[in-house]
Design an enzyme around this catalytic site. Structure first.
Site, PDB file in Angstrom:
ATOM      1  N   CYS A   2      -3.058   8.950  -4.666  1.00 10.78           N
ATOM      2  CA  CYS A   2      -2.107   8.688  -3.593  1.00 10.78           C
ATOM      3  C   CYS A   2      -0.714   9.179  -3.971  1.00 10.78           C
ATOM      4  O   CYS A   2      -0.430   9.454  -5.126  1.00 10.78           O
ATOM      5  CB  CYS A   2      -2.061   7.199  -3.319  1.00 10.78           C
ATOM      6  SG  CYS A   2      -1.512   6.236  -4.733  1.00 10.78           S
ATOM      7  N   GLU A 104       0.335   7.415   1.862  1.00 10.79           N
ATOM      8  CA  GLU A 104       0.984   8.724   1.859  1.00 10.79           C
ATOM      9  C   GLU A 104       2.063   8.695   2.938  1.00 10.79           C
ATOM     10  O   GLU A 104       1.874   8.080   3.984  1.00 10.79           O
ATOM     11  CB  GLU A 104      -0.020   9.835   2.201  1.00 10.79           C
ATOM     12  CG  GLU A 104      -1.064  10.085   1.153  1.00 10.79           C
ATOM     13  CD  GLU A 104      -0.541  10.840  -0.057  1.00 10.79           C
ATOM     14  OE1 GLU A 104       0.551  11.443   0.016  1.00 10.79           O
ATOM     15  OE2 GLU A 104      -1.225  10.814  -1.081  1.00 10.79           O
TER      16      GLU A 104
END
Length: 115
Positions: A2, A104
């Site tokens: 991530c 994100e």
């Protein structure tokens, strides 16, 4: 991997979840980014588990120290034990990174972005 993640639990929560003997002080973080200090569980040389703050990212063996010239925050699970940059760290310097969430950033056309 991530781009950002969350660690908001108190150190004693991690201690009870992972059977830790050694703890560090920590504040909640809701937007942890690469190169920042993150909480990690690792074993000491004596075999005890400890909670420590570590820099997010790998400092390659050929680098003189942590810098931003190498963006080594992601490794593929399929090749992490064979790629020279990650091989020794994968064998000898593993840790566990507890996280309560990850995400994100979404960029939208025409939107301003802070740097």
């Amino acid at each position: 991997m991530c781009g950002r993640f969350v660690q908001y639990s108190a150190p004693n929560v991690y201690a009870s979840a992972f059977g830790l003997e050694l703890l560090c002080e920590a504040k909640p973080h809701y937007n942890l980014a690469p190169t920042q200090a993150v909480l990690a569980v690792r074993r000491t040389n004596s075999g005890k588990r400890e909670l420590v703050a570590l820099r997010w990212g790998l400092v390659p063996a050929w680098s003189k120290g942590p810098d931003n010239h190498y963006s080594m925050i992601n490794a593929r699970a399929e090749t992490v034990k064979s790629k020279p940059a990650y091989r020794n760290a994968f064998k000898h310097r593993r840790c566990l990174i507890p996280a309560e969430g990850f995400y994100e950033w979404k960029t939208e056309p025409g939107a301003r972005r802070r740097s």
